[in-house]
Design a protein around this motif. Sequence first.
Motif, PDB file in Angstrom:
ATOM      1  N   SER B 157       0.836  -1.202   0.000  1.00 35.01           N
ATOM      2  CA  SER B 157       0.000   0.000   0.000  1.00 35.01           C
ATOM      3  C   SER B 157       0.873   1.254   0.000  1.00 35.01           C
ATOM      4  O   SER B 157       0.522   2.248  -0.635  1.00 35.01           O
ATOM      5  CB  SER B 157      -0.952   0.004   1.195  1.00 35.01           C
ATOM      6  N   SER B 158       2.045   1.192   0.663  1.00 34.29           N
ATOM      7  CA  SER B 158       2.921   2.367   0.647  1.00 34.29           C
ATOM      8  C   SER B 158       3.376   2.684  -0.769  1.00 34.29           C
ATOM      9  O   SER B 158       3.328   3.834  -1.218  1.00 34.29           O
ATOM     10  CB  SER B 158       4.148   2.134   1.520  1.00 34.29           C
ATOM     11  N   ALA B 159       3.819   1.628  -1.496  1.00 31.38           N
ATOM     12  CA  ALA B 159       4.275   1.848  -2.863  1.00 31.38           C
ATOM     13  C   ALA B 159       3.125   2.353  -3.730  1.00 31.38           C
ATOM     14  O   ALA B 159       3.272   3.287  -4.521  1.00 31.38           O
ATOM     15  CB  ALA B 159       4.834   0.556  -3.439  1.00 31.38           C
ATOM     16  N   LEU B 160       1.951   1.736  -3.534  1.00 28.99           N
ATOM     17  CA  LEU B 160       0.787   2.118  -4.341  1.00 28.99           C
ATOM     18  C   LEU B 160       0.393   3.568  -4.078  1.00 28.99           C
ATOM     19  O   LEU B 160       0.101   4.333  -5.006  1.00 28.99           O
ATOM     20  CB  LEU B 160      -0.376   1.192  -3.977  1.00 28.99           C
ATOM     21  N   TRP B 165      -0.059   9.099  -5.667  1.00 29.81           N
ATOM     22  CA  TRP B 165       0.210  10.495  -5.357  1.00 29.81           C
ATOM     23  C   TRP B 165       0.968  11.146  -6.514  1.00 29.81           C
ATOM     24  O   TRP B 165       0.840  12.343  -6.761  1.00 29.81           O
ATOM     25  CB  TRP B 165       1.022  10.576  -4.063  1.00 29.81           C
ATOM     26  N   SER B 166       1.772  10.370  -7.249  1.00 23.68           N
ATOM     27  CA  SER B 166       2.583  10.938  -8.315  1.00 23.68           C
ATOM     28  C   SER B 166       1.837  11.052  -9.635  1.00 23.68           C
ATOM     29  O   SER B 166       2.368  11.630 -10.575  1.00 23.68           O
ATOM     30  CB  SER B 166       3.829  10.093  -8.539  1.00 23.68           C
ATOM     31  N   TYR B 335      -8.255  11.054  -5.568  1.00 23.65           N
ATOM     32  CA  TYR B 335      -7.246  10.023  -5.382  1.00 23.65           C
ATOM     33  C   TYR B 335      -5.925  10.553  -4.825  1.00 23.65           C
ATOM     34  O   TYR B 335      -5.297   9.896  -3.998  1.00 23.65           O
ATOM     35  CB  TYR B 335      -7.014   9.258  -6.689  1.00 23.65           C
ATOM     36  N   SER B 336      -5.505  11.741  -5.229  1.00 23.17           N
ATOM     37  CA  SER B 336      -4.176  12.155  -4.763  1.00 23.17           C
ATOM     38  C   SER B 336      -4.220  12.593  -3.307  1.00 23.17           C
ATOM     39  O   SER B 336      -3.300  12.302  -2.543  1.00 23.17           O
ATOM     40  CB  SER B 336      -3.603  13.238  -5.670  1.00 23.17           C
ATOM     41  N   LEU B 341      -2.919  11.591   2.312  1.00 22.14           N
ATOM     42  CA  LEU B 341      -3.412  11.521   3.681  1.00 22.14           C
ATOM     43  C   LEU B 341      -3.206  10.138   4.283  1.00 22.14           C
ATOM     44  O   LEU B 341      -2.954  10.007   5.476  1.00 22.14           O
ATOM     45  CB  LEU B 341      -4.894  11.886   3.700  1.00 22.14           C
ATOM     46  N   SER B 342      -3.293   9.095   3.461  1.00 22.02           N
ATOM     47  CA  SER B 342      -3.132   7.765   4.038  1.00 22.02           C
ATOM     48  C   SER B 342      -1.680   7.544   4.469  1.00 22.02           C
ATOM     49  O   SER B 342      -1.420   6.900   5.483  1.00 22.02           O
ATOM     50  CB  SER B 342      -3.585   6.689   3.061  1.00 22.02           C
ATOM     51  N   LYS B 343      -0.737   8.109   3.711  1.00 23.76           N
ATOM     52  CA  LYS B 343       0.665   8.012   4.149  1.00 23.76           C
ATOM     53  C   LYS B 343       0.842   8.735   5.480  1.00 23.76           C
ATOM     54  O   LYS B 343       1.547   8.273   6.378  1.00 23.76           O
ATOM     55  CB  LYS B 343       1.583   8.646   3.099  1.00 23.76           C
TER      56      LYS B 343
END
Lengths: 394, 459
Positions: B157-160, B165-166, B335-336, B341-343
């Motif tokens: 999930s971190s990578a995703l 975000w990018s 989505y971004s 925010l999830s990070k």
Amino acid sequence: MIRTLSPPRRGRSYAVQVAREVLTQWGARLGLAWIGLLVFLAVFAPFLANSHPLLLSQDGQLDSPLVRYLTPADVTLLALFFTGLLLALSRASLRTWLGGLGSVLLLAGTLSAAWVQPPALAIYEQYRQQEAAGEYDWVVYAPIPYSPKDYQRDRGETGLQPPLASPKKDHWFGTEENGADVLARMVHASRIALGIGFIATGIALALGILIGGLMGYFSGAVDIIGMRLVEIFEAVPTLFLLLTFVAFFERSLYLLMVIIGITSWSGYARYVRAEFLRLRQQDFVQAALACGLPLHSILFRHMLPNGIGPILVAASFGVASAILAEAVLSFLGLGLVDDPSWGQMLNQAVRSSTFNWWMAAFPGGAIFLTVFAYNLVGEALRDAIDPYLKKSLR
Amino acid sequence: MSTYVIRRLLLMIPTLLGITLVVFTVMAASPGGISAQSLIEGQNLEPQAKKALEDYYNQLYGLDSPPAVQYLRWLNNVSPVGFTFDEERHISGFSFWKGSDLGTSFRYGRPVLDLLEERVPLTLLLNALSLPLIYTLAIAVGVRAATERGKVFDVSSSALMLGLWSIPTMLAGVLLIGFFASDQYWHWFPTAGLNTREALDMPFLPHWGSLQEVALLFGTGAVGTIMGIGLALKVPRLLRVGLLAGLGLSLGLWMGANLPGPHLGVTVLLSLLLIVAVGGLGYTDYTGLRVSLLGLLGAGLGLAVGTHWGGGEFVRGFLLDRLWHLVLPVLCLTYSGFAFLSKLTRTAVLENLMADYARTAQAKGLAEKVVLWKHVFRNSLLPLITVSATLLPGLLAGSVIVESIFSIEGMGKLAVEAVQTRDRELVLSITLISGLLTLVGYLIADLCYAIADPRVSYD
């Protein structure tokens, strides 16, 4: 994912340690590889994508139109690249690096501006016509035999064409609305993306460090006025300020860099201020003050190196957002007019009534990968620098 | 507290002045600037008519006076306290409640306030829909990632999230509109606007020809949901993944068949993608996520089957039409922020999970869930609140792009048009309003911070 940190060894500077730490992470390696590829594409763009033949033999005489058409910017960029490579191979210190690159920039810039004079008008059809007429003995083209502004009006069909749809299969990424090759334009556009990213962030960093440093060091009235300034630039959505700037001034690449730099310094200033407010109380600064050192020495030689870590992380993310800002402006039709830019190409994907997927996929993919690469590097840099995270991972 | 609020409100005034001053200076310093001449440039008029028009604009907007005077004049018009003028532009008095006047737009020839009243609600609607979405999704993913630090869910999930975000908003918008709205591909959603013209005449709620159809729709929807949840809970993993991969394959083939014209490559690619994505849903260990996603999938499939069978006279209604138009823009806007925010949630929860109080709570034998949600999560909310203030201007900027792509007549699109046509009054007013919104956002965030954290005091 528990990583063990190599114990700090003597004689190894903090910067080298951080760099090693960053390079152990796969994400950062991939990001750096992509950025390296971009640098390569940007420096050698004229040799990679050009309608002018690299070398040709006409009636027994050798000629290289490509070299004749090199611009001063191309020459300067090449000189910078090779100087940088040489300095990197000889393991020079950061100071000689910056000095060497700076002097080469000045020297090559002025010399090439004076001596390198490409013909003002480029006619691309002549090569294709002469080759078809059999006037060349032999001819060597660049790997992508199209210039970014070669609109190929001599070809039968011009305008939008999906990639590899024609039986000849000669446009790998298709053509854009004026008939130019998309891949060639993308290769040349990598220069704009890189340049905007680095120079705009450099300007923003310089402004942010200067204003934030003064705010943090002096505090009091300077701080209050500075914070209002920071708040002003934060409260206007940056994109909107950029739009206003760009819409009201002429459109040039250099102005774009300056404008993006001017509108995005406030975050750095906040960081530096907080860092300097903390450092100001510490003994080594008080000692430097007591020694009677001049202000610039205290600020930039003693305080700044101690607070630069988090700022570099922010700068890495800042490069990504500067690239994005240029892409957004070009996408909204407020960027450079004729020069290739990824954002402007992405705009063409839906501008005509049909959806041209290759105009969205390739330039859009390039923007995404570049932004992703800088974010990955920033993330790795933060993990390497942030002492809290280190503690928690042990 | 109240003195703090008053002080903050008073500090807003110099900031707002500064914002408008910056923007006004940019406009005034630009080559050509804003003058009556630049306004009527390009209009083919007789010299005399041109002169008359110039005089008219000068009279109306005071464009012939020096920039500083123009700015002060504008300021005087906007502020509720100030001088009043007579017909001849001479000061006639000083008033404390003359009301504020945002001026008249150059381009539209209408009062700016009217324009804003039309446009701002649409932008607010977009943002009001995406904010709750962002928060619920981000908290669900972020908390989960923090509790499973270093495991598969966390890493993937971190990578995703970093990837999401990018993705530039414009790329997402262009791809979504290109594949799902243009008639070259699926054409499931409308390409532009917020409602179709016919929808204005429709009743508010959707309705069907007969009661049977409604019953059928509810029935298939319920059966689909139950099957989805049952699949998520009762069926062993291997079988589950196999079933879902088959479902993904058939979905991909069906979507490929629905394309106008042959697209073999797209069909193959899509089928593979859907097999991986839908099959992956079955593989995940996170029961809550699996149940909710599969339930949604089942409900969607059930409803699709229901509408396909029913097929009778179905009037979409205004509400459904509006929602149908909103799906893609809200997705683009969400989505971004969600990824970012999830990070942030992950770091905040992680930080608190490692704090001494959390370990104490665990050590004295409290249930994991209680520690997580009652102790750790509450304390992790603080950074989320501060960030919400910076999320707001981000959403405003995001709506500039989203509104331009989806041709929604909101404030973002108005802003782009205003700067492109050099509409001074409009540009200044939009700057003022968006600056005000941002500052109020910061203030509210600070107040929430004080409420959530009793240690914070503002005196």
